[in-house]
Design an enzyme around this catalytic site. Sequence first.
Site, short mmCIF file in Angstrom:
data_model
loop_
_atom_site.label_atom_id
_atom_site.label_comp_id
_atom_site.label_asym_id
_atom_site.label_seq_id
_atom_site.Cartn_x
_atom_site.Cartn_y
_atom_site.Cartn_z
N GLY A 45 -51.40 22.38 -13.25
CA GLY A 45 -50.09 22.93 -13.58
C GLY A 45 -49.00 22.48 -12.61
O GLY A 45 -47.88 22.14 -13.02
N CYS A 46 -49.32 22.47 -11.33
CA CYS A 46 -48.34 22.09 -10.32
C CYS A 46 -48.00 20.61 -10.42
O CYS A 46 -46.85 20.21 -10.22
CB CYS A 46 -48.85 22.44 -8.93
SG CYS A 46 -49.12 24.22 -8.72
N THR A 47 -49.00 19.80 -10.74
CA THR A 47 -48.76 18.36 -10.91
C THR A 47 -47.86 18.13 -12.12
O THR A 47 -46.88 17.38 -12.04
CB THR A 47 -50.10 17.61 -11.07
OG1 THR A 47 -50.88 17.82 -9.89
CG2 THR A 47 -49.87 16.12 -11.27
#
Length: 157
Positions: A45-47
């Site tokens: 998700g952060c990527t």
Amino acid sequence: MAKLDIGSTPHDFTLPSDGGGTITLSELRGQPVVLYFYPKDDTSGCTQEAIEFSGLKPQFDKLGVKVIGMSPDPVKKHDKFKNKHGLKVDLVADEDKAITEAYGLWVEKSMYGRKYMGVERTTYLIDKAGKIARIWNKVKVPGHAAEVLEATAALGG
């Protein structure tokens, strides 16, 4: 601390950023700032969130907007994350979580019945006067960066 509201002044910070510099929020007054808090470098998700913000960086730049991602990961990890994915946004390291806590975003989370402390994915749009213009709590990543860009464009000059 309590979470911030629209119209309030965000907590100032000076934190180390990727590439060896530092970023001080109050020094950016006079230009809009997108400040997004995310849990961890190099997770799916952060990527995706960082890639979406990076992909829209030319449009944010045209609007004179600085985009900053903040997580508790150390700068070295941010540098690897940026290089691996070709990220274009600034990443700051809040290793002691003092800023994340000041914003009320270091919270108890739960996954598969296990409770743990982590960053609540949240984005702040800060206007040129240094006031919070918009807040996105518990962000769902797909399409989020585009929505933030749209809101930033609506702020006007």
